[in-house]
Design an enzyme around this catalytic site. Sequence first.
Site, PDB file in Angstrom:
ATOM      1  N   GLY A  13     -54.500  49.843 -13.797  1.00 12.97           N
ATOM      2  CA  GLY A  13     -53.659  48.739 -13.108  1.00 12.97           C
ATOM      3  C   GLY A  13     -52.091  49.487 -13.301  1.00 12.97           C
ATOM      4  N   ASN A  14     -51.307  48.282 -13.318  1.00  6.95           N
ATOM      5  CA  ASN A  14     -49.561  48.674 -13.017  1.00  6.95           C
ATOM      6  C   ASN A  14     -49.043  47.472 -14.003  1.00  6.95           C
ATOM      7  OD1 ASN A  14     -48.649  46.569 -11.381  1.00  6.95           O
ATOM      8  ND2 ASN A  14     -50.037  47.599  -9.676  1.00  6.95           N
ATOM      9  N   ARG A  15     -47.681  47.884 -14.005  1.00  9.30           N
ATOM     10  CA  ARG A  15     -46.774  47.057 -14.883  1.00  9.30           C
ATOM     11  C   ARG A  15     -46.481  45.617 -14.417  1.00  9.30           C
ATOM     12  NH1 ARG A  15     -45.699  50.417 -19.537  1.00  9.30           N
ATOM     13  NH2 ARG A  15     -45.655  52.544 -18.955  1.00  9.30           N
TER      14      ARG A  15
END
Length: 442
Positions: free
Chosen positions: A242-244
């Site tokens: 995923g990412n932030r």
Amino acid sequence: MPNGVAGFFIIEYSPQHKRHNILEVNMAQKTTERKILVGISGGISVYKMCTVVRLLKKSGARVRVVMTRSATQFVTPLTFSTLSQEEVSVSLWPGDAHSSTDLGVKHIDLGLWADAMVIAPATANTISKIAYGMADDILTSTVLALRCPLIIAPAMDVDMYLNSATQKNLSALRERGYFILPPDEGELASGLVGPGRLPEPEKIVSFVEEVLKKIPRDLTEKKILITAGPTYEPIDPVRFIGNRSSGKMGFALANAAALRGAEVTLIAGPVSLQTPKNVNRINVETAEEMKRAVLSHSKKADAVIMAAAIADYTPAHPAAQKIKKSGEAQKGLTLEMKETTDILKELGAQHNGALLVGFALETNNEIKNAMEKLRSKNLDYIVLNSTRNEGAAFGSDTNIVTIIGKNGAKEKLPKMPKFDVATEILHRISKKLAAKSKKTAR
Ligand code: CTP
């Protein structure tokens, strides 16, 4: 008038008449013809609301007041009905001494009637009831039926205000797209000192003005598609890449567009944010699901704003079962990744007439990279933010962006709340859409 000041009033206290007299009203943008619903819950600062109602009336607005039973302990409904020249509602039920008889279903009618509602003072109890969607009095029932911006001015004792329960409720309300006017600090009715005082009436009225200015009803009948949040790309049934991205920018855009009257579809990656009012939310998880949702909903859109942080790569062969440790420390794990579809690029190539707005998050060569994306994806605008900007971090409530137009014009905006960034982006979209409609009408 000084920059950034929405307007001012000169108020004089007359000891002889024991009241405040308004000597001059000078508002940058008058509330003329605006219909303002004032919700009052029970706290010592209810007395300040007499001046708020008067100032709003003086500015040309129509004002209606709803009160909780506790609020009537501090100032009578008669005072507010005299000041507002309207009946004051304190109950959902007909036959109540102060209830109006000309309205059908009162809380629904009030919710539809208002251009803005301001709740001041908002007690801890009322805030908590709104946060949980309760509707056990005229004020909270009206909030649920509301279609306009809601402004909440909390006022209570310092410990009640700082209590984590109250703070959590306020965060939830902020997330839902309501506007919170923070309390002033100072001496409180209890004698304690700290945040909790209801701001002075002029400040409350200025805040209402500012909110109304940010929300022109200029996107009615426009369909706006917005994406937000990250995507999760599965490695196996329990793990993902995923990412932030917090999704806050996309949700702020959805809220601001809906308040301006647009029909908003929000395609959201996995985030736990609350859906803003009047927004049609579609939850997706992967870049592939995002692609399918965007391509099917973009056909009818007048504008597409891609604020989502979509994965550029996804595991080529996600495992059907949980990947187990090999047990050999040196062996490690190698994942084969494949590229995802660049959704915005595909929309740009399709050229179906919708305005296209992209976001670019860069760590270096910011302007050059953003311009390249603007060109290669055939966008109308690209909104650039850099990880190097303080106040533009992941999950932050503020952002610092540069908006770059098709013709290369760059506008660097100062640090501002994400709602205000959304407002700036929507101002530009609205202007472009209006120019487009004029052209087609010719
Ligand atoms: N975008 C998209 N589809 C993707 C990746 C990105 O539609 N698969 C959109 C984003 O929503 C954003 C814009 O393209 O509006 C730019 O995204 P960004 O990640 O900054 O750029 P990329 O084109 O992916 O390039 P890079 O990651 O190499 O900087």
